[in-house]
Enzyme design. Structure first.
Site, mmCIF file in Angstrom:
data_model
loop_
_atom_site.group_PDB
_atom_site.id
_atom_site.type_symbol
_atom_site.label_atom_id
_atom_site.label_comp_id
_atom_site.label_asym_id
_atom_site.label_seq_id
_atom_site.Cartn_x
_atom_site.Cartn_y
_atom_site.Cartn_z
ATOM 1 N N TYR A 64 0.812 -1.338 0.119
ATOM 2 C CA TYR A 64 0.037 -0.369 0.283
ATOM 3 C C TYR A 64 0.825 1.477 -0.013
ATOM 4 O O TYR A 64 1.513 1.373 0.843
ATOM 5 C CB TYR A 64 -1.169 0.164 1.207
ATOM 6 C CG TYR A 64 -2.255 -0.762 1.290
ATOM 7 C CD1 TYR A 64 -2.682 -1.482 0.416
ATOM 8 C CD2 TYR A 64 -3.378 -1.190 2.454
ATOM 9 C CE1 TYR A 64 -3.866 -2.471 0.167
ATOM 10 C CE2 TYR A 64 -4.059 -2.086 2.257
ATOM 11 C CZ TYR A 64 -4.340 -2.465 0.939
ATOM 12 O OH TYR A 64 -5.406 -3.369 1.112
ATOM 13 N N LYS A 81 -1.331 -7.944 -2.791
ATOM 14 C CA LYS A 81 -2.981 -6.957 -3.099
ATOM 15 C C LYS A 81 -2.399 -5.843 -3.226
ATOM 16 O O LYS A 81 -1.462 -5.144 -2.673
ATOM 17 C CB LYS A 81 -3.135 -7.141 -2.135
ATOM 18 C CG LYS A 81 -5.484 -6.613 -2.146
ATOM 19 C CD LYS A 81 -5.776 -5.815 -0.700
ATOM 20 C CE LYS A 81 -7.081 -5.416 -1.085
ATOM 21 N NZ LYS A 81 -7.508 -4.720 0.159
#
Length: 301
Positions: free
Chosen positions: A170, A204
């Site tokens: 992230y 992710k």
């Protein structure tokens, strides 16, 4: 624009030790769509966002709701922290594969110097019968040096115990905000490459947007459509399996299905759904998940 051809990472073409291969076999082929694709249901929002996330759908406050959904909907795995795993896995153990999240944070403090401290271990994951561990890395944060050191130990433990490492990669922090923001192609492309560089087995990511203001060259002048941007990010992850976030919590069913098709066409191996799945009434969420299965079955990996 030069055309690139990159082999999609699959269990067959990845060089993995037997422990990791066994656990990935279970979540890629033993559960979920069962064709080498991944459909993951995360439940870390209670920590990351607080109880407010459950207000729109009060039944989802009880973690048994998500466990029931993961089993009835046929998810490849459920991803959550150690408290929920130890208190609620119960009767679902062995029936719903577990990705144990090892670190996390609240959203009470801002993201300017975001960091995600570790509160569980790879040994905990082994004890709980997990098939993978999850770790959040805030790429670009002023605190990333602490997280990278922490991640080194996690990666070594994963190698020692044969545990796959799923990285929530992230982009965060003031420097990221100044260079186009966390959703920009620059930020998401960098996050994908970081996952490959630090040894993640699965990463992710979020679909990159078209913001270029403040981005470093050549991203500041790189004009690509959504398909090209998303495929670029998948390529940057190399031999790391890519999952994309399933979208916004208010997406309607049609939007969810369009995004799944788009991500699979872009070369991703799967999708991670959270609030945009478990904020729905139970039967609607199960029905939508089965429609997602039908799409993913057209993209065997």
């Amino acid at each position: 624009m030069q055309a690139f051809s990159t082999e999609t990472p699959t269990l067959a073409n990845l060089d993995l030790p037997p422990g990791k291969r066994t656990r990935l076999q279970r979540i890629l082929y033993g559960h979920g769509p069962g064709n080498g694709t991944l459909l993951v249901l995360p439940l870390d929002q209670g920590l990351e966002h607080g109880p407010t996330d459950f207000f729109p759908h009060p039944p989802a406050l009880d973690p048994t709701y998500q466990f029931r959904l993961a089993e009835a909907g046929g998810f490849s795995a459920i991803a959550l922290g150690i408290g929920l795993a130890t208190k609620y896995m119960g009767q679902h153990a062995g029936r719903v594969p577990l990705i144990l999240k090892l670190n996390g944070k609240t959203n009470i403090a801002g993201d300017g110097d975001a960091t995600s401290p570790q509160f569980a271990s790879v040994e905990d994951a082994v004890r709980l019968g997990a098939d993978a561990v999850g770790y959040t890395l805030y790429v670009g944060s002023p605190r990333q040096h602490d997280e990278l050191r922490q991640l080194r130990q996690v990666r070594e433990d994963c190698d020692r115990y044969g545990m796959p490492l799923v990285l929530w990669s992230y982009p965060r922090g003031s420097a990221i905000d100044a260079k186009g923001g966390k959703g920009s192609l620059y930020a998401q492309d960098y996050a994908a490459r970081v996952a490959l560089e630090v040894g993640a087995d699965i990463v992710k990511l979020h679909e990159p947007d078209d913001r270029r203001d403040g981005a470093p060259a050549p991203y500041d002048t790189l004009v690509e459509d959504a398909a090209a941007r998303t495929s670029r990010v998948v390529r940057s992850a190399g031999r790391t399996i890519v999952l994309f976030s399933g979208g916004e919590k208010n997406d309607d069913d049609a939007a969810v299905l369009r995004k799944v098709e788009f991500y699979m066409q872009s070369g991703a191996t799967g999708v991670m759904f959270g609030r945009n799945m478990w904020l729905r009434p139970f039967e609607q969420a199960v029905a939508l998940t089965r429609q997602v299965h039908e799409i993913m079955k057209r993209y065997p990996r």
